[in-house]
Design a protein around this motif. Structure first.
Motif, PDB file in Angstrom:
ATOM      1  N   ARG A  69      40.639  31.814  37.118  1.00 54.33           N
ATOM      2  CA  ARG A  69      41.068  32.262  35.792  1.00 54.33           C
ATOM      3  C   ARG A  69      39.925  33.014  35.090  1.00 54.33           C
ATOM      4  O   ARG A  69      38.751  32.668  35.258  1.00 54.33           O
ATOM      5  CB  ARG A  69      41.468  31.061  34.940  1.00 54.33           C
ATOM      6  N   PRO A  70      40.258  34.019  34.290  1.00 52.25           N
ATOM      7  CA  PRO A  70      39.207  34.720  33.548  1.00 52.25           C
ATOM      8  C   PRO A  70      38.452  33.773  32.621  1.00 52.25           C
ATOM      9  O   PRO A  70      39.028  32.822  32.080  1.00 52.25           O
ATOM     10  CB  PRO A  70      39.995  35.760  32.736  1.00 52.25           C
ATOM     11  N   ALA A  71      37.161  34.032  32.445  1.00 53.26           N
ATOM     12  CA  ALA A  71      36.365  33.224  31.529  1.00 53.26           C
ATOM     13  C   ALA A  71      36.949  33.308  30.129  1.00 53.26           C
ATOM     14  O   ALA A  71      37.498  34.341  29.723  1.00 53.26           O
ATOM     15  CB  ALA A  71      34.916  33.714  31.532  1.00 53.26           C
ATOM     16  N   GLU A  72      36.876  32.224  29.401  1.00 54.08           N
ATOM     17  CA  GLU A  72      37.384  32.125  28.029  1.00 54.08           C
ATOM     18  C   GLU A  72      38.910  32.164  27.941  1.00 54.08           C
ATOM     19  O   GLU A  72      39.465  32.251  26.846  1.00 54.08           O
ATOM     20  CB  GLU A  72      36.799  33.251  27.132  1.00 54.08           C
ATOM     21  N   SER A  73      39.587  32.103  29.059  1.00 50.02           N
ATOM     22  CA  SER A  73      41.056  32.124  29.025  1.00 50.02           C
ATOM     23  C   SER A  73      41.603  30.741  28.695  1.00 50.02           C
ATOM     24  O   SER A  73      40.898  29.733  28.783  1.00 50.02           O
ATOM     25  CB  SER A  73      41.628  32.595  30.362  1.00 50.02           C
ATOM     26  N   LYS A  74      42.857  30.689  28.310  1.00 54.28           N
ATOM     27  CA  LYS A  74      43.523  29.440  27.955  1.00 54.28           C
ATOM     28  C   LYS A  74      43.455  28.459  29.124  1.00 54.28           C
ATOM     29  O   LYS A  74      43.581  28.847  30.284  1.00 54.28           O
ATOM     30  CB  LYS A  74      44.976  29.724  27.592  1.00 54.28           C
ATOM     31  N   HIS A  75      43.280  27.177  28.814  1.00 56.50           N
ATOM     32  CA  HIS A  75      43.172  26.153  29.856  1.00 56.50           C
ATOM     33  C   HIS A  75      44.571  25.790  30.357  1.00 56.50           C
ATOM     34  O   HIS A  75      45.216  24.871  29.846  1.00 56.50           O
ATOM     35  CB  HIS A  75      42.466  24.916  29.304  1.00 56.50           C
ATOM     36  N   GLN A  76      45.031  26.541  31.370  1.00 50.54           N
ATOM     37  CA  GLN A  76      46.381  26.334  31.894  1.00 50.54           C
ATOM     38  C   GLN A  76      46.548  24.997  32.591  1.00 50.54           C
ATOM     39  O   GLN A  76      47.645  24.429  32.593  1.00 50.54           O
ATOM     40  CB  GLN A  76      46.745  27.466  32.869  1.00 50.54           C
TER      41      GLN A  76
END
Length: 604
Positions: free
Chosen positions: A579-586
């Protein structure tokens, strides 16, 4: 073949599958057609051997054993009507193929072009495929109901027959099931080493997953069904004989293997990850009481009917080791408590950076004064980096082993029914804590304590770690199969539940209980507070690990835990990869939504 006879075959086959669903067995299909007899045509007797020499036959069912879920729902073996073209000399002219071509979703000229080039029977593929599929790119067979089958014209060389497909169509996340393929190299080895000269080089055998680990038991030992279309030496249909159905009969085979999987839960999670547009990762659901595998979803999905070995989507990511991030703090907390190097109320100070080794806390400005217990709930890096430096590498590795990490834990036995060893899970990786050649100095231990550096954990191990805590520190050996039955329904063998103890011993029940309560605090007061909205009261631990992928720094997102807290039924590990850095914690959201699915299960 007349419609009456087709219906007779279909309903006999359908009866077979119904009995399989209810009693986990299959009966002989068409006994009255099990052998070819001498026939007389135009006053001339054609003996069995002569007819056989002029047959074009196709396998309707290989006789390979089948899998079912824990409730008896079939996981392999779907029965449908399927159009089959047999090679004949006089293929109908294009103008006579209009109706058939329309029903097959193709053009008359394309249909005639395929038919005229056949050198063996051809199962028509789904959705208008206009070429003969190779074994590598094999297509799903066209599936028809009885009403659709009745619309097909009566043409020489065309039969619409009941056909057993090994797998359902489409892509799934059940890579634990695996797939079958032609493996001549393996067959040659079996012929020589296992003394099986009768095995055909074209036999479909297990290539991965349960199909591979149980292949020796599943392999066509009986019950195969073939359709033979009789032609003369000039490839012209012999009038009066038509299509013959031949079935091998065995009282005991094929075998039926009952898994611990709940197919409904498996499919529900697959739909959920699709709705959430999750591309890579895995979800593992374990029964909190038994430790059995209830569901295991791997992303990206795969299609067992269309396997390209060069594409890795057939690999089961639920048993593949990945960088765990802060979920590994559970191990460090256990080691610190067991070794007595810290206590729940010891106070640390976090100013946002650890001051050395390039370690920073995820919270800018830091947490300030913080206890070990609060440090776990809020996942403070400064607290656990300090613990990593205090602990020895041997203590960290031992605690990991006690919790089922750094080693394989799937159900296995040294000898099965007096034969070779049996390991239920294919592809399972043991992971690691320290790389063997790394000198575990203070910096390495501090980074290890955060679940970075060389640490690798699989989603199966992570979910089983939670079960271990729920069992007071005793490591269970997750099963994915519970028993094997003969065709007549009698029990052949069962796989009793077993543990997977570590040579280092186990953590104490007191420590296990304490860590479970801290997991609850993660949800009530820490990084998992959004889970307070879930249907069940939940407990868990979040994690985010930095990884290098495709030249970019990306994150693996984790969440592990259990629910409901007052009476735990399931342990769950979620991994969302790259996941991209700083992205929502899916991973956190997916954990919550899967638990809501489980809470809504009528069988809960």
């Amino acid at each position: 073949m007349t419609l009456l006879r087709k219906k007779r075959i279909f309903y006999l086959l359908l009866s077979f599958l119904v009995i399989f669903c209810v009693f986990a067995l299959r009966i002989a299909w068409i006994q009255t057609h099990s052998a070819l007899k001498s026939v007389t045509i135009g006053g001339k007797t054609i003996n069995e051997l002569a007819v056989r020499q002029r047959e074009e036959s196709i396998e309707l069912d290989s006789g390979r054993g089948h899998f079912m879920d824990r409730n008896g729902v079939p996981l392999t073996g779907g029965l449908t009507w399927t159009p089959i073209l047999f090679p004949i000399k006089e293929v109908p002219a294009v103008q006579k193929l209009n109706k058939l071509a329309a029903l097959l979703n193709t053009t008359p000229s394309t249909l005639r072009g395929i038919w005229s080039k056949l050198d063996k029977p051809y199962v028509w593929p789904e959705a208008g495929t206009s070429r003969i599929a190779s074994e590598k790119t094999k297509k799903d067979p066209m599936k028809l109901n009885i009403e659709e089958a009745e619309r097909f014209p009566d043409l020489n060389g065309l039969e619409v027959l009941p056909y057993v497909s090994r797998y359902m169509p489409g892509e799934r996340g059940n890579q634990w099931l695996g797939y079958v393929a032609q493996r001549p190299d393996v067959i040659q080895k079996l012929r020589v080493e296992k003394h099986h000269p009768e095995l055909s080089l074209t036999l479909q055998i297990g290539a991965s997953g349960l199909e591979k680990t149980f292949d020796g038991l599943l392999r066509g030992n009986g019950g195969s069904v073939r359709a033979a279309y009789t032609i003369d030496g000039a490839k012209r249909p012999i009038e009066g004989i038509g299509t013959r159905i031949k079935a091998d009969n065995s009282r005991y085979y094929p075998l039926q293997i009952r898994t611990t999987i709940d197919e409904q839960i498996q499919r529900d999670i697959e739909r959920l990850v699709t709705q959430m547009h999750i591309q890579e990762g895995a979800v593992t659901v374990l029964d909190a009481v038994t430790g059995d595998i209830v569901a295991m979803v791997s992303l990206p999905f795969y299609n067992p009917n269309q396997i390209d070995p060069s594409v890795s989507n057939w690999s089961n990511r639920a048993v593949k080791a990945a960088v765990p991030g802060s979920i590994f703090k559970t191990v460090i907390a256990a080691a610190a408590l067991e070794e007595g190097v810290s206590s729940p109320k010891e106070t640390f100070y976090c100013n946002g950076t650890y001051g050395k080794y390039g370690i920073a806390c995820w919270k800018k400005g830091g947490h300030g004064p913080i206890t070990l217990e609060d440090g776990f709930a809020k996942s403070c890096n400064a607290v656990f980096a300090a613990l990593g430096e205090r602990l020895s590498s041997e203590s960290i590795a031992a605690a990991a082993s006690k919790l089922g990490l750094g080693r394989t834990i799937g159900w296995e036995t040294a000898s099965f029914l007096g034969g070779p060893p049996l390991k239920q899970l294919d592809q399972e990786e043991q992971g690691q804590v320290f790389y063997a050649r790394t000198k575990a100095d203070g910096g390495v231990r501090a980074q290890t304590a955060l679940g970075q550096r060389d640490v690798l954990v699989s989603p199966l191990q992570a979910a089983n770690l939670v079960v271990t805590l729920l069992h007071g520190g005793q490591v269970t050996a997750p099963r994915i199969a519970s028993e094997i039955r003969f065709k007549d329904g009698t029990l052949m063998a069962s796989f009793p539940r077993q543990t997977a103890p570590s040579s280092a011993g186990q953590i104490s029940p007191r420590t296990a209980k304490l860590l479970l309560s801290w997991m609850r605090r993660v949800v009530t007061d820490g990084t998992g507070q959004s889970l307070e909205q879930a249907k069940w009261p939940l407990a868990g631990k979040s994690g985010t690990a930095q990884v290098e992928h495709g030249g970019k720094t990306l994150n693996h997102q984790w969440f592990i835990g259990y629910g409901p807290t007052h009476n735990p039924k399931y342990a769950l590990a979620v991994l969302v990869q790259n996941r991209p850095a700083e992205s929502k914690h899916q991973a956190k959201e997916l954990f919550w939504r899967v638990m809501d699915l489980l809470a809504s299960d009528p069988q809960k």
